[in-house]
Design a protein around this motif. Structure first.
Motif, PDB file in Angstrom:
ATOM      1  N   ILE A 141       0.830  -1.201   0.000  1.00 37.19           N
ATOM      2  CA  ILE A 141       0.000   0.000   0.000  1.00 37.19           C
ATOM      3  C   ILE A 141       0.866   1.253   0.000  1.00 37.19           C
ATOM      4  CG2 ILE A 141      -1.551   1.367   1.453  1.00 37.19           C
ATOM      5  CD1 ILE A 141      -2.925  -1.281   2.212  1.00 37.19           C
ATOM      6  N   GLU A 142       1.902   1.270   0.826  1.00 39.82           N
ATOM      7  CA  GLU A 142       2.752   2.459   0.892  1.00 39.82           C
ATOM      8  C   GLU A 142       3.523   2.655  -0.404  1.00 39.82           C
ATOM      9  OE1 GLU A 142       5.580   4.789   4.066  1.00 39.82           O
ATOM     10  OE2 GLU A 142       5.589   2.596   4.133  1.00 39.82           O
ATOM     11  N   ALA A 143       4.062   1.577  -0.954  1.00 40.99           N
ATOM     12  CA  ALA A 143       4.820   1.688  -2.200  1.00 40.99           C
ATOM     13  C   ALA A 143       3.927   2.151  -3.348  1.00 40.99           C
ATOM     14  CB  ALA A 143       5.468   0.350  -2.538  1.00 40.99           C
ATOM     15  N   GLU A 144       2.727   1.604  -3.446  1.00 40.52           N
ATOM     16  CA  GLU A 144       1.807   2.018  -4.512  1.00 40.52           C
ATOM     17  C   GLU A 144       1.444   3.490  -4.371  1.00 40.52           C
ATOM     18  OE1 GLU A 144      -1.617  -0.467  -4.742  1.00 40.52           O
ATOM     19  OE2 GLU A 144      -0.487  -2.207  -5.485  1.00 40.52           O
ATOM     20  N   THR A 145       1.263   3.930  -3.148  1.00 38.97           N
ATOM     21  CA  THR A 145       0.969   5.346  -2.917  1.00 38.97           C
ATOM     22  C   THR A 145       2.103   6.225  -3.425  1.00 38.97           C
ATOM     23  OG1 THR A 145      -0.408   4.874  -0.990  1.00 38.97           O
ATOM     24  CG2 THR A 145       0.524   7.084  -1.146  1.00 38.97           C
ATOM     25  N   LEU A 146       3.325   5.871  -3.092  1.00 42.04           N
ATOM     26  CA  LEU A 146       4.478   6.689  -3.496  1.00 42.04           C
ATOM     27  C   LEU A 146       4.680   6.666  -4.998  1.00 42.04           C
ATOM     28  CD1 LEU A 146       6.989   5.818  -0.621  1.00 42.04           C
ATOM     29  CD2 LEU A 146       5.588   7.871  -0.896  1.00 42.04           C
ATOM     30  N   VAL A 147       4.464   5.524  -5.622  1.00 44.18           N
ATOM     31  CA  VAL A 147       4.594   5.463  -7.082  1.00 44.18           C
ATOM     32  C   VAL A 147       3.473   6.256  -7.747  1.00 44.18           C
ATOM     33  CG1 VAL A 147       4.505   3.919  -9.075  1.00 44.18           C
ATOM     34  CG2 VAL A 147       5.871   3.291  -7.093  1.00 44.18           C
ATOM     35  N   ASP A 148       2.267   6.173  -7.215  1.00 44.71           N
ATOM     36  CA  ASP A 148       1.148   6.946  -7.768  1.00 44.71           C
ATOM     37  C   ASP A 148       1.413   8.448  -7.700  1.00 44.71           C
ATOM     38  OD1 ASP A 148      -0.248   4.668  -8.344  1.00 44.71           O
ATOM     39  OD2 ASP A 148      -1.626   4.816  -6.629  1.00 44.71           O
ATOM     40  N   VAL A 149       2.000   8.897  -6.600  1.00 45.10           N
ATOM     41  CA  VAL A 149       2.209  10.333  -6.400  1.00 45.10           C
ATOM     42  C   VAL A 149       3.472  10.826  -7.102  1.00 45.10           C
ATOM     43  CG1 VAL A 149       2.660  12.131  -4.676  1.00 45.10           C
ATOM     44  CG2 VAL A 149       0.946  10.355  -4.212  1.00 45.10           C
ATOM     45  N   PHE A 150       4.556  10.052  -7.022  1.00 44.73           N
ATOM     46  CA  PHE A 150       5.857  10.537  -7.496  1.00 44.73           C
ATOM     47  C   PHE A 150       6.357   9.849  -8.768  1.00 44.73           C
ATOM     48  CE2 PHE A 150       5.807  11.230  -2.871  1.00 44.73           C
ATOM     49  CZ  PHE A 150       6.070  12.583  -2.820  1.00 44.73           C
ATOM     50  N   GLY A 151       5.722   8.759  -9.154  1.00 44.47           N
ATOM     51  CA  GLY A 151       6.189   8.010 -10.308  1.00 44.47           C
ATOM     52  C   GLY A 151       7.154   6.905  -9.909  1.00 44.47           C
ATOM     53  N   HIS A 152       7.448   6.024 -10.857  1.00 48.40           N
ATOM     54  CA  HIS A 152       8.342   4.893 -10.628  1.00 48.40           C
ATOM     55  C   HIS A 152       9.737   5.395 -10.276  1.00 48.40           C
ATOM     56  CE1 HIS A 152       9.774   0.746 -11.199  1.00 48.40           C
ATOM     57  NE2 HIS A 152      10.822   1.277 -11.813  1.00 48.40           N
TER      58      HIS A 152
END
Length: 397
Positions: free
Chosen positions: A303-314
């Motif tokens: 959940i945390e990783a998906e949030t960060l990728v959604d907001v900041f990109g891969h």
């Protein structure tokens, strides 16, 4: 225009360092404070590792009259507050009492004190229970004792939101400073390393039972199997920016944005991040580093990783979790991350996440192995409490 609120003092107690200087030195070389529990016999329990504070002698810092009425967590909090005020070059006796406040967070209050008094009750009888039990156990005891010690009579309180509490307390302090309070000590220190607290921590189902300190707490790693508990945290001195400038105070940076939600799903964490960015007037591209919550539990890590990728990109922003060197400190953990972020801005260094080998599928640019030199002007901090508490904070230099 809303007044800026800045941090002018830091007090830190951590398993790998007492005081900001020792703690920061430990982080930069990847020194861990996690090891076998020594506070009590952990052999009967599944989890046997912790981030214990060593070398702390409360009687060297506090008057003897406080010893019988305080738990380990309160003693740590009182000394941490003293260090934060000294770092801010503030003498509370010189300031109006009603212009100063204290806002802390707590996950459990004085657990070890309560355990000892309950033993007296069961083994000897009620007449052997200390009168100080009436408040030494309480969630708000750290706020109260810091307030009494320093004559701080302004807006004060305690926040109980588990691991998110450190950020929530600082956000409450920011609110009070904006309303006119001239100085607030805020943050959190937690200490639950007694057998009674240990039983409660096991009930979460999130403790690592790995016995190797180098393998026990591995957020975003395929081997992740829970976290290691620890004790400690940080307290910060918050003031209006104009007042800090007027007295020529050292300023670590500004508490620029904050967002909080209550939702254990990914949408809740992402919304907290969006609210914090909006509150700070910042864009994702402004953020130079993220201090992750780093639960080391596969679903929470996802959940945390998906949030960060959604907001900041891969791999869009450096991510770190120096708590792998201390263990999760519950309410104290987010406050310690916050203090670490300000030190990171001051030093131009992002401390590493030790031991972990992040899985590629998470898409994170984790700072691992060694510290990374970088210009850090804006940091995002994430903290999640058990049951759905999400907090996000933006700080900038």
């Amino acid at each position: 225009m809303t007044a800026s609120v800045v941090v002018t003092g830091l007090g830190i107690v951590a398993p790998n360092g007492l005081g900001a200087e020792d703690y920061w030195s430990a982080l930069c070389v990847g020194k861990s404070g996690i090891g076998p529990l020594t506070r009590f016999d952990a052999a009967p329990y599944p989890a046997k590792l912790a981030g214990e504070i060593s070398g702390f002698a409360a009687e060297e810092h506090l008057p003897s009259r406080l010893m019988p009425q305080t738990d380990q967590v309160t003693r740590l909090s009182l000394v941490t507050a003293d260090w934060a005020l000294a770092d801010a070059d503030v003498r509370p006796a010189d300031l109006p009492g009603f212009g100063m406040g204290v806002i802390t967070a707590s996950s459990a209050g004085g657990f070890e004190f309560s355990q000892n008094e309950l033993k007296n009750l069961w083994n000897k009888g009620g007449e052997y229970v200390s009168a100080y039990q009436s408040f030494a156990w309480f969630y708000a005891v750290n706020t109260g004792q810091i307030s009494i010690r320093n004559g701080m009579k302004g807006p004060s309180g305690v926040v109980v939101t588990d691991d998110a509490g450190g950020l929530d307390a600082v956000a409450q302090a920011r609110r009070q400073v904006r309303k006119g309070t001239s100085l607030v000590v805020a943050g959190a220190v937690d200490a639950l390393l007694c057998s009674w607290g240990w039983v409660g921590l096991h009930a979460s189902g999130r403790l690592s039972t790995v016995n190797d300190p180098g393998l026990a707490y591995l957020p975003f790693d395929d081997r992740a199997a829970g976290h290691v508990p620890g004790e400690g945290g940080a307290l910060l001195v918050l003031e209006p920016a104009d007042s800090a400038r007027a007295r020529d105070a050292k300023v670590y940076g500004e508490v620029a944005g904050y967002g909080a939600t209550f939702d254990s799903r990914a949408a809740g964490l992402r919304k907290a991040v969006e609210l914090a960015l909006q509150d700070a007037g910042s864009k994702p591209t402004d953020v130079d580093v993220v201090f992750a919550d780093a639960a080391a539990e596969p679903e929470l890590d996802r959940i945390e990783a998906e949030t960060l990728v959604d907001v900041f990109g891969h791999r869009g922003v450096p991510v770190t979790a120096p708590k792998t060197m201390t263990g999760r400190l519950y309410a104290g953990g987010a406050a310690l991350d916050l203090a670490t972020a300000f030190l990171s801005m001051e030093k131009g260094v992002i401390p590493p996440t030790v031991h972990t080998e992040p899985a590629d599928r998470y898409g994170l640019d984790m700072v691992t192995g060694q510290a990374r030199t970088a210009e850090v002007r804006t940091a995002l901090l994430l903290a999640r409490g058990h049951g759905g508490f999400n907090s996000a904070m933006i700080v900038r230099s």
